[in-house]
Design an enzyme around this catalytic site. Structure first.
Site, mmCIF file in Angstrom:
data_model
loop_
_atom_site.group_PDB
_atom_site.id
_atom_site.type_symbol
_atom_site.label_atom_id
_atom_site.label_comp_id
_atom_site.label_asym_id
_atom_site.label_seq_id
_atom_site.Cartn_x
_atom_site.Cartn_y
_atom_site.Cartn_z
ATOM 1 N N CYS A 116 -57.260 -12.060 -5.067
ATOM 2 C CA CYS A 116 -57.944 -11.161 -4.123
ATOM 3 C C CYS A 116 -59.409 -10.945 -4.498
ATOM 4 O O CYS A 116 -60.168 -10.382 -3.701
ATOM 5 C CB CYS A 116 -57.233 -9.825 -4.056
ATOM 6 S SG CYS A 116 -55.528 -9.961 -3.503
ATOM 7 N N HIS A 256 -62.057 -3.871 -2.098
ATOM 8 C CA HIS A 256 -60.883 -4.663 -1.717
ATOM 9 C C HIS A 256 -59.834 -3.710 -1.140
ATOM 10 O O HIS A 256 -59.650 -2.595 -1.641
ATOM 11 C CB HIS A 256 -60.338 -5.408 -2.931
ATOM 12 C CG HIS A 256 -59.051 -6.107 -2.649
ATOM 13 N ND1 HIS A 256 -58.894 -6.914 -1.548
ATOM 14 C CD2 HIS A 256 -57.852 -6.099 -3.293
ATOM 15 C CE1 HIS A 256 -57.659 -7.374 -1.538
ATOM 16 N NE2 HIS A 256 -57.011 -6.899 -2.575
ATOM 17 N N ASN A 286 -53.521 -5.810 3.308
ATOM 18 C CA ASN A 286 -54.276 -6.510 2.269
ATOM 19 C C ASN A 286 -54.428 -7.982 2.678
ATOM 20 O O ASN A 286 -53.444 -8.708 2.732
ATOM 21 C CB ASN A 286 -53.496 -6.373 0.953
ATOM 22 C CG ASN A 286 -54.155 -7.077 -0.217
ATOM 23 O OD1 ASN A 286 -55.086 -7.859 -0.043
ATOM 24 N ND2 ASN A 286 -53.657 -6.803 -1.409
HETATM 25 O O1 UT7 Z 1 -54.564 -7.295 -4.032
HETATM 26 C C1 UT7 Z 1 -53.717 -7.124 -5.105
HETATM 27 C C2 UT7 Z 1 -52.317 -7.080 -4.593
HETATM 28 N N1 UT7 Z 1 -51.469 -6.055 -5.017
HETATM 29 C C3 UT7 Z 1 -51.696 -4.727 -4.986
HETATM 30 O O2 UT7 Z 1 -52.762 -4.259 -4.773
HETATM 31 C C4 UT7 Z 1 -50.544 -3.815 -5.288
HETATM 32 C C5 UT7 Z 1 -50.897 -2.612 -6.097
HETATM 33 N N2 UT7 Z 1 -49.749 -1.730 -6.150
HETATM 34 C C6 UT7 Z 1 -49.460 -0.882 -5.121
HETATM 35 O O3 UT7 Z 1 -50.165 -0.816 -4.159
HETATM 36 C C7 UT7 Z 1 -48.264 0.004 -5.306
HETATM 37 O O4 UT7 Z 1 -47.764 -0.105 -6.599
HETATM 38 C C8 UT7 Z 1 -47.129 -0.308 -4.280
HETATM 39 C C9 UT7 Z 1 -47.556 0.122 -2.898
HETATM 40 C C10 UT7 Z 1 -46.796 -1.792 -4.281
HETATM 41 C C11 UT7 Z 1 -45.865 0.459 -4.642
HETATM 42 O O5 UT7 Z 1 -46.142 1.845 -4.731
HETATM 43 P P1 UT7 Z 1 -45.634 2.685 -5.998
HETATM 44 O O6 UT7 Z 1 -45.998 4.087 -5.740
HETATM 45 O O7 UT7 Z 1 -46.222 2.033 -7.221
HETATM 46 O O8 UT7 Z 1 -44.079 2.521 -5.914
HETATM 47 P P2 UT7 Z 1 -43.070 1.848 -6.969
HETATM 48 O O9 UT7 Z 1 -43.383 0.405 -7.192
HETATM 49 O O10 UT7 Z 1 -43.061 2.738 -8.171
HETATM 50 O O11 UT7 Z 1 -41.698 1.945 -6.185
HETATM 51 C C12 UT7 Z 1 -41.159 3.176 -5.825
HETATM 52 C C13 UT7 Z 1 -39.883 2.955 -5.026
HETATM 53 C C14 UT7 Z 1 -38.941 1.935 -5.647
HETATM 54 O O12 UT7 Z 1 -37.638 2.458 -5.508
HETATM 55 P P3 UT7 Z 1 -36.859 3.106 -6.760
HETATM 56 O O13 UT7 Z 1 -36.741 1.981 -7.752
HETATM 57 O O14 UT7 Z 1 -37.742 4.226 -7.243
HETATM 58 O O15 UT7 Z 1 -35.581 3.543 -6.158
HETATM 59 C C15 UT7 Z 1 -39.064 0.737 -4.740
HETATM 60 O O16 UT7 Z 1 -37.899 -0.027 -4.693
HETATM 61 O O17 UT7 Z 1 -40.186 2.467 -3.716
HETATM 62 C C16 UT7 Z 1 -39.334 1.366 -3.417
HETATM 63 N N3 UT7 Z 1 -40.018 0.481 -2.480
HETATM 64 C C17 UT7 Z 1 -39.939 0.640 -1.142
HETATM 65 N N4 UT7 Z 1 -39.311 1.536 -0.356
HETATM 66 C C18 UT7 Z 1 -39.454 1.421 0.966
HETATM 67 C C19 UT7 Z 1 -40.804 -0.577 -2.743
HETATM 68 N N5 UT7 Z 1 -41.253 -1.121 -1.591
HETATM 69 C C20 UT7 Z 1 -40.732 -0.387 -0.582
HETATM 70 C C21 UT7 Z 1 -40.847 -0.448 0.816
HETATM 71 N N6 UT7 Z 1 -40.174 0.477 1.546
HETATM 72 N N7 UT7 Z 1 -41.568 -1.394 1.435
#
Ligand code: UT7
Length: 329
Positions: A116, A256, A286
């Site tokens: 990215c 970004h 993104n």
């Molecule tokens: O350009 C570079 C590309 N990548 C990025 O920029 C990603 C950077 N990271 C992020 O933006 C965030 O970490 C995310 C948006 C991907 C995730 O947010 P988070 O607040 O870090 O959530 P998490 O990974 O801690 O997940 C929390 C929960 C999990 O469930 P459990 O294990 O707590 O029960 C996930 O399974 O949210 C769950 N989860 C979802 N729930 C509903 C993950 N994706 C989804 C979804 N819908 N799409």
């Protein structure tokens, strides 16, 4: 040896597929909710390329718009750099496909891959060619068709990304104008946090790969999140230091577009109010290499920037990579 000169942005353009994929539609594809996606990321919808659209199709449209805005004919283009992780094919380079379709027969062309951060790496590279007087006009394009490398059964990734292209044309400027500084970083040790594990020479696509979905994007979201919050601020400050400017000089942040919470943290570190931050991820998600040039093109089209404004472009991505650039508009 001739004196160095600066490079500035002469024109800008963007291309986005017509098809809008809303969070509500995604609720029918994977176990997710509009509420989760909006509150965790800020994304409401994203664009998805039609089945017969590839990276070079979107890149071409963005490039044509950028050249028209710059009032430049294709014969004037010396070099085309395409930043992408989703080229039309492994080779020839998407830059060469664009060069041919654009009719830019004088231009050299190559692709560059820095996740990215790709657009920032390409901008830094293009600037050096202009500054060294090797070339006068460089077309810098960021384009992605990420929908082709997403696992539509993986809610951790498929809700986050979208397709699109942005382009700028760089041309000569007096020192002290245009692109004032660039700063790039990388940490390959974190490469496993965000990758497409298969489809390259390490692990060619075979039945096993297809069965496990290893040809698609895989990401440790929370680790990438922590890394992003750290480097967005750091990279911006480094680029400002290189430009000899302090925080009070910044007019706009063009970050970004991965997550609203990451953007907010960067804005806070730079002490910028929300009206000084260009955001489009609510509408496009993104778009990796395309996020920054599309945000830049839209804001410029809306007349957001006035002459002399100082912009900080900053991003992070797979590699891991990061980068920032300070631009005087
Ligand atoms: O350009 C570079 C590309 N990548 C990025 O920029 C990603 C950077 N990271 C992020 O933006 C965030 O970490 C995310 C948006 C991907 C995730 O947010 P988070 O607040 O870090 O959530 P998490 O990974 O801690 O997940 C929390 C929960 C999990 O469930 P459990 O294990 O707590 O029960 C996930 O399974 O949210 C769950 N989860 C979802 N729930 C509903 C993950 N994706 C989804 C979804 N819908 N799409």
């Amino acid at each position: 040896m001739q004196k160095l000169r600066a490079a500035r942005i002469l024109g800008w353009g963007k291309a986005l597929p017509d098809r809008v994929l809303s969070n509500q539609e995604l609720e029918r594809i994977v176990d997710t909710s509009d509420e989760w996606i909006r509150t965790r990321t800020g994304i409401r919808e994203r664009r998805i390329a039609a089945p017969d659209t590839a990276a070079s199709d979107l890149a071409l449209l963005a490039a044509q718009e950028a050249l028209a805005k710059a009032n430049l004919t294709v014969e004037k283009v010396d070099l085309i750099i395409v930043a992408t992780v989703t080229p039309d094919m492994v080779f020839p380079a998407t830059a060469c496909l664009v060069q041919s379709r654009l009719g830019a027969s004088r231009a050299a062309g190559f692709d560059l891959e820095a996740g990215c951060s790709g657009f920032l790496y390409a901008l830094a590279t293009g600037r050096e060619f202009v500054a060294s007087r090797t070339y006068d006009h460089v077309l810098v394009i960021g384009v992605e068709v990420l929908s082709r490398i997403l696992n539509w059964q993986d809610r951790n990734t498929c809700v986050l990304f979208g397709d699109g292209a942005g382009a700028i044309v760089l041309g000569p400027a007096p020192l002290g104008e245009g692109i004032l500084s660039t700063y790039l970083g990388a940490d390959g040790a974190g490469g496993g946090l965000l990758s497409v594990p298969a489809g390259g020479s390490r692990r060619p696509v075979d039945q096993d790969v297809l069965a496990t979905g290893a040809q698609y994007i895989q990401m440790n979201g929370s680790e990438v999140f922590k890394f992003a919050v750290r480097v967005m601020g750091e990279a911006s400050l480094k680029a400002l230091e290189r430009a000899g400017l302090d925080l009070s000089a910044v007019s706009y942040l063009v970050p970004h577009q991965a997550n609203q919470r990451i953007i907010d943290a960067a804005a806070k570190r730079l002490r910028l109010s929300p009206d000084r931050v260009i955001v489009n991820l609510d509408r496009y998600g993104n778009m990796s290499s395309a996020s920054i040039p599309v945000a830049l093109a839209e804001a410029a089209d809306e007349g957001c920037f006035k002459s002399g404004d100082v912009l900080v472009l900053v991003g992070f991505g797979a590699g891991l990579t990061w980068g920032a650039s300070v631009v005087r508009w």
